[in-house]
Design a protein around this motif. Structure first.
Motif, PDB file in Angstrom:
ATOM      1  N   UNK A  22       0.548  -1.193   0.075  1.00 50.42           N
ATOM      2  CA  UNK A  22      -0.066  -0.108  -0.040  1.00 50.42           C
ATOM      3  C   UNK A  22       0.941   1.175   0.168  1.00 50.42           C
ATOM      4  N   UNK A  23       1.953   1.718   0.597  1.00 53.82           N
ATOM      5  CA  UNK A  23       2.843   2.457   0.991  1.00 53.82           C
ATOM      6  C   UNK A  23       3.607   2.317  -0.484  1.00 53.82           C
ATOM      7  N   UNK A  24       4.084   1.670  -1.548  1.00 54.01           N
ATOM      8  CA  UNK A  24       4.436   1.391  -2.118  1.00 54.01           C
ATOM      9  C   UNK A  24       3.487   1.716  -3.354  1.00 54.01           C
ATOM     10  N   UNK A  25       1.978   1.380  -3.341  1.00 55.58           N
ATOM     11  CA  UNK A  25       1.224   2.171  -4.198  1.00 55.58           C
ATOM     12  C   UNK A  25       0.926   3.848  -4.150  1.00 55.58           C
ATOM     13  N   UNK A  26       0.789   4.621  -3.029  1.00 57.05           N
ATOM     14  CA  UNK A  26       0.635   5.432  -1.953  1.00 57.05           C
ATOM     15  C   UNK A  26       1.786   6.426  -3.526  1.00 57.05           C
TER      16      UNK A  26
END
Lengths: 397, 213, 580
Positions: free
Chosen positions: C396-400
């Motif tokens: 999620x952090x990466x996608x954010x």
């Protein structure tokens, strides 16, 4: 009537029991060696658990069969078998042996979920008192056909607190009278719970005279007319019961707790030794005594059976055979161990084996053999479903 | 030597600002100003290597003759200081500072460097202290020390003074640039407040690029 | 110029791994449910080859609708299930209005984990020991006043309408909702909002009701829905505290599945499917009704300040509520402990007539195997779950960072399906498919089935604190010349150690509580503390039951204690890590 049923039972057995396999006991013992047997049996009583553990250890050392006690109730075990049949596992099921009787047996039998006739192969089966204990041949009137091995005897008995009740009610009518004088102090488990259905059958048997129709398929009888006295009895009884008959217990174990709590004064059990056992281990006060109704009470037998797809059927047979041995049966009948009446005929035992049963403690609250001899047979199995359905329609809306 | 040449950041095909060109030698300070949303923080993110991939930048971006775009964050030797000190709360002062030190140093060397750094900052004896027991000014100083101890080739300052009160701010500002100068490295300062900019700094203002450019 | 354009992907393999994690996780955990649901839907439409039923029909549905007591059972299910959910929600709101933020609330936070670790059934049994007409509270009354020499005939517990079930459930779900709110409350800036609104003339209550609560509700909607679904479908607790003739739907369905008359299985399957659809319908309705409520709230707010100022009676009520809840948990534990040490104990004695360690010594003598099995299962399940959840959250952090947070959220929503689908509606079907693969009765399959339930709770517990982590710490660590893994292990992981351990403990507790999956997927091959405890609970011996219940409670309690103590010890000199 008992005699009549008995003779027909014997005739039935002769006709139907032919060994499925041409196997001998020696072959079975040989095959069983090293097998692991999963024995699914209710595990709610630590005395029984300990007894089963003892039997497991004995069978391990005597026959090199490893048995695992799976603390599971029969319906869950039946579900397991049913799921296996659905998924096509027809030869290596998770259940090798299960503790069952009555409706579960009847349904497993009619749906082909049992292994086949096997008890005739077991040496100890010859010691079973099939002559005087017809319920070892007819499980809730369903012919056993050697599909399950008798393990113990059961009879509906009532438990009452003698400190509170001078004279225990010994008939349906007296029970109602008791409830009128002591509102809220009696209850029974709601059908289809086993003990609840049995209580309803007991009352029906007591209120139906003559009771012939109850021993024929329910379709042949005028159900409404025959059960009418039962419903009017229950209609009268329920408002006088614990929680005014709006809440029921889920089984005999909860009733025993309520008896100890003093919430109710009369409980019921299928084990004639239950009161003595429970007094001994502290679950019930010393003042609890056993009584039955004058008309006699329903008696039956509990069994162990092998599912059709058992992975270790030979091991299961060896264990079932051991459970019927005089050694195991005598230990089971001891109230200090478990206190469950034997299925064996004393007359068929050797003198040494008979001695094992001779001086077993009986317990303070157990009725005499003479008093317990007064038994009623289960109505025809088809009545169970009909009674449960009618009961639910009336009282569970 | 840090070089920006015809440098731009683009988002969905549009440039955020007109092309930038700058050249910084050691001790040079580049002050970047511009309204909110003009891309100041995005620029810093690109230089330190954490640029959100929806953006992309064009033009030369080199530090000591290395193309920064070929290097991952930890290989760039670019230090950054935010307005929040971002000291690691689970580590004490010593461990926070040691985090910045190059790996492979002997324990003695590590102790020595940290001791020296603390001494210069007037924080002798603070090594075992819990971060949470420090004052705001002390924390800011530790944060700078941590960055400097990692021996960066370039240091980025993202409004590092904006959370300090006025008196502390002037003091700390002088102290920061003094220490950066001692390290002989260039620095880039992003700020709203012209008073933060040391004399002799190069200045760039980010302006929205005309639509036709 | 274009030559200098280079989009760097130094960790592209890692990105790829992270990218498939949510999908993998979702697939791994949806599969059993979908297969299980199919395995229930087919019999519900009459297809049951094991009983020689091969044609599809609506007969099971007709039989289900005609089954005695279904209507009244539905009403009781709605009373107890929805009643419990809204009661828990109302108590939560009351406690927040009255006590948040305050020092007392911080104390409540600290007491939350032991309360959360109490298994549902154990709580209900303890409550039954307390408030039944022959329970401990009335014994105390008798001891003090001499009144009620015999247990009265009231329906204090297990009333015919499901009220006591609703209250029991609500008391058990309140700590869970409170716990889930803790993760959200800091972001609401409650203190500042209350301050601001007071200046504008809004009372504490009005500010909570009109401003804070809607925001909070939006963030705890998912756990609340899990509570609703759970309350509508719970079996074990309903057996102990629920009505009987008829019982709630889930008990009725379980009974049909267990009836000796095998043909009732299809009726049970139809009932289970109906219950599943009913739960979905209710959740959908709850979602829909938010809109008119929001509209009404906004309209009221637009009219300006007409909300009256008044003092806050919520505070004493909330204190009373918290005290009673806490006391019930505590006394339940006390009376369970007393029972475990009892030899004989009858009404109206408030202490056992005679005591004995026999129950303890009997159980302890053979607890080793189930204990070991439980530890292995719960330990592995919670560890695997925490790794998967952390990977999913890192993704999620990466996608954010790539401005694409939407997809992942949608996938992760599916993870919560096990919380919403009643166990009775799919566990049987799942068992059939495992048997078909000959995987039943194996440890990996059992572990898998536990993960299905452990994973969503771990996710629910960890995602809040994890998403609130300030990523700049990780950037700073990386600019200080550490690689991504070093930055994670030395900075982000220790900073999140407390919530991570808490999530592990939650997963551990959830695994321990699993009964049906352990029995069915394990094919009876594995006995855990819970299967032993349930086996004991089918008997009559309260002393044994109490010992097993205490054993069963002790493991999660130890885990929660560790999850509190380890960070507390590790960070004892780090004040910032002790807050929150």
């Amino acid at each position: 009537m008992l005699k009549r049923l008995l003779s027909s039972a014997v005739a039935f057995c002769v006709l139907t029991t032919s060994p499925v396999w041409a196997e001998t006991w020696t072959d079975i013992l040989e095959k069983a060696k090293g097998q692991t047997v999963y024995f699914h049996a209710w595990g709610g009583d630590e005395n029984i658990n300990d007894y089963i553990q003892w039997a497991i250890n004995r069978v391990d050392s005597l026959y090199d069969v490893e048995v695992q006690h799976v603390k599971n109730v029969a319906p869950n075990a039946v579900n397991q078998i049913l799921s296996e049949k659905t998924a096509g596992n027809d030869d290596d099921g998770a259940v090798d042996l299960l503790w069952l009787n009555g409706e579960n047996f009847a349904n497993m039998k009619s749906n082909g979920l049992l292994y086949g006739a096997f008890t005739q192969l077991l040496p100890n089966y010859a010691l079973v008192d099939t002559e005087n204990k017809p319920t070892t041949l007819f499980d809730f009137t369903t012919p056993v056909d050697n599909l399950e091995a008798p393990w113990g005897m059961a009879q509906l008995v009532f438990l009452h607190d003698s400190a509170e009740i001078a004279e225990a009610p010994t008939s349906a009518a007296e029970l109602l009278n008791f409830a009128q004088n002591n509102p809220g102090r009696f209850t029974y488990p709601a059908p289809p719970a086993f003990h609840g259905t049995t209580f309803v059958k007991q009352i029906l048997l007591e209120l139906t005279e003559p009771s012939d129709a109850l021993y024929k398929p329910v379709e042949l009888a005028d159900f409404d007319a025959i059960t009418e006295p039962l419903w009017s009895y229950l209609d009268e009884l329920h408002p006088l019961m614990w929680r005014e008959g709006k809440v029921f217990t889920d089984g005999a174990p909860q009733m025993k707790q309520l008896l100890n709590d003093g919430e109710i004064l009369i409980s019921l059990s299928f084990n004639p030794f239950e009161a003595s056992n429970s007094i001994a281990n502290g679950e019930l006060p010393n003042s609890v005594r056993t009584h039955i109704h004058d008309s006699g009470t329903i008696a039956n037998t509990h069994f162990v059976g092998i599912p059709y797809n058992a992975g270790s059927p030979e091991g299961a047979m060896v264990f079932a055979n051991f459970l019927m041995s005089p050694e195991a049966q005598a230990r089971k009948a001891n109230t200090d161990i478990w206190g469950d009446p034997t299925v064996l005929a004393m007359s068929k035992l050797t003198a040494t084996d008979r001695a094992r049963f001779a001086d077993l403690p009986k317990g303070v609250a157990t009725l005499s053999n003479e008093a317990l001899a007064n038994v009623l047979l289960e109505p025809h199995a088809s009545w169970v479903e009909a009674l449960e359905k009618a009961w639910l329609e009336r009282y569970s809306q | 030597m840090f070089i920006l040449d015809q440098y731009q950041i683009h988002l969905q095909g549009a440039a955020l600002f007109a092309p930038l060109t700058a050249q910084l030698s050691s001790r040079d300070v580049l002050a970047i100003q511009g309204p909110s949303g003009s891309g100041k923080s995005t620029l810093l993110a690109d230089i330190c290597g954490v640029l959100n991939p929806v953006f992309f930048s064009t033009g030369a971006l080199t530090l000591n003759d290395r193309n920064l775009r070929d290097l991952s964050v930890d290989q760039r030797n670019v230090g950054i200081l935010f307005q929040d000190d971002l000291l690691f709360p689970h580590l004490n002062v010593y461990d926070n500072l040691a985090f910045g030190l190059p790996s492979g140093l002997s324990r003695d060397v590590r102790d020595q460097r940290i001791h020296n750094a603390l001494e210069e900052a007037g924080l002798t004896g603070f090594a075992p202290r819990d971060i949470a027991t420090l004052s705001g000014g002390q924390r800011s100083r530790i944060a700078l020390l941590r960055t400097l101890l990692s021996e960066p080739d370039l240091i980025l300052l993202d409004e590092p003074f904006s959370k300090l009160d006025q008196q502390l701010r002037t003091q700390f500002r002088g102290w920061v640039f003094e220490h950066i100068a001692e390290q002989n490295i260039p620095s880039i300062l992003v700020t709203h407040d012209p008073a933060d900019i040391p004399e002799g700094s190069q200045r760039l203002t980010l302006n929205k690029e005309p639509a036709n450019a | 110029m274009t030559s200098s354009l280079s989009l760097r992907r130094p960790t592209s393999l890692w990105s790829a791994i992270l990218a498939i994690i949510p999908w993998l996780t979702a697939a791994l955990f949806l599969l059993p449910i979908i297969v299980g649901l199919l395995g229930t839907w087919l019999p519900a439409f009459g297809y049951f080859p094991a009983l020689n039923e091969h044609s599809l029909s609506l007969t099971p549905w007709r039989q289900w609708l005609a089954y005695p007591g279904v209507n009244s059972s539905t009403v009781k299910t709605l009373i107890s299930g929805l009643g419990a959910s809204f009661l828990a929600l109302a108590m939560l709101l009351l406690i927040l209005i009255g006590l948040y933020p305050s020092r007392l609330f911080q104390k409540i936070e600290k007491a939350l984990s032991p309360v959360l670790s109490v298994p549902h059934a154990a709580f209900a049994i303890g409550l039954g020991f307390l408030i039944a007409p022959s329970g401990w509270l009335l014994r105390l009354v008798h001891e003090a006043t001499g009144w009620v020499a015999r247990p009265p005939v009231w329906s204090l517990f297990q009333d015919p309408y499901g009220f006591s079930l609703a209250v029991t459930l609500a008391l058990k779900e309140l700590p869970f909702l409170l716990f889930m709110s803790l993760a959200v409350l800091p972001s609401l800036k409650v203190h500042r909002t209350l301050w601001l609104m007071r200046g504008m003339g809004y009372s504490r209550r009005a500010t909570w009701l009109w401003m804070l609560w809607p925001q909070l509700y939006r963030q705890i909607r998912l756990p609340f829905f899990a509570v609703v679904a759970y309350s509508l479908t719970v079996v074990d607790l309903a057996l102990i505290a629920g009505p009987t003739t008829p019982p709630t739907l889930s008990v009725l369905i379980t009974r049909l599945f267990n009836d000796p008359d095998l043909s009732l299985r299809t009726v049970g399957a139809a009932g289970a499917t109906a219950l599943f659809l009913g739960v979905l319908l209710i959740l959908w309705a709850l979602r829909i009704v938010e809109k008119p409520l929001a509209w009404w709230r906004n309209r009221t707010l637009r009219r300006g300040r007409q909300i009256t100022r008044h003092t806050c009676p919520e505070r004493p009520i909330a204190i009373l509520l918290v005290s009673i809840t806490g006391l019930l948990y505590l006394l339940g534990l006390v009376v369970t402990t007393l029972w475990s040490l009892t030899l004989r104990w009858r009404y109206p004695d408030w202490l056992p007539e005679s005591t004995s360690l026999r129950a303890w010594s009997r159980i302890t003598g053979r607890i080793e195997d189930p204990l070991w099995c439980t530890l292995q299962l719960a330990g592995l399940a919670s560890l695997i779950a925490i790794v998967l959840v952390i990977l999913a959250l890192e993704n999620e952090v990466r996608l954010k960072q790539m401005n694409r947070p939407v997809n992942t959220r949608r996938v992760l929503w599916l993870l919560y399906l096990p919380l919403v689908v009643p166990q009775v509606a799919f566990i049987f079907g799942f068992q059939v498919s495992l048997i078909g693969l000959r995987w039943d009765g194996t440890f990996p399959a059992l572990l898998w089935s536990h993960l299905v339930f452990v994973l969503p709770y771990v996710f629910l517990t960890l995602s809040g604190p994890y998403r609130r982590f300030d990523e700049r710490y990780a950037w700073v660590a990386r600019t200080l010349s550490s690689g991504p893994f070093t930055a994670y292990w030395r900075v982000k992981f220790p900073m999140l150690l407390r919530p991570i351990l808490y999530a592990v403990a939650t997963g551990f507790a959830v695994s321990i509580a699993q009964y049906l999956p352990t029995l069915f997927v394990g094919a009876g091959r594995f006995s855990t503390l819970t299967t032993e405890a349930v086996a004991m609970a089918t008997g009559s011996d309260r002393r044994m039951m109490a010992v097993m219940a205490l054993w069963q409670q002790s493991l999660p309690l130890v885990m929660f204690a560790l999850a509190t103590l380890i960070p507390a010890l590790y960070f004892r000199n780090r004040r910032e890590m002790m807050q929150n």
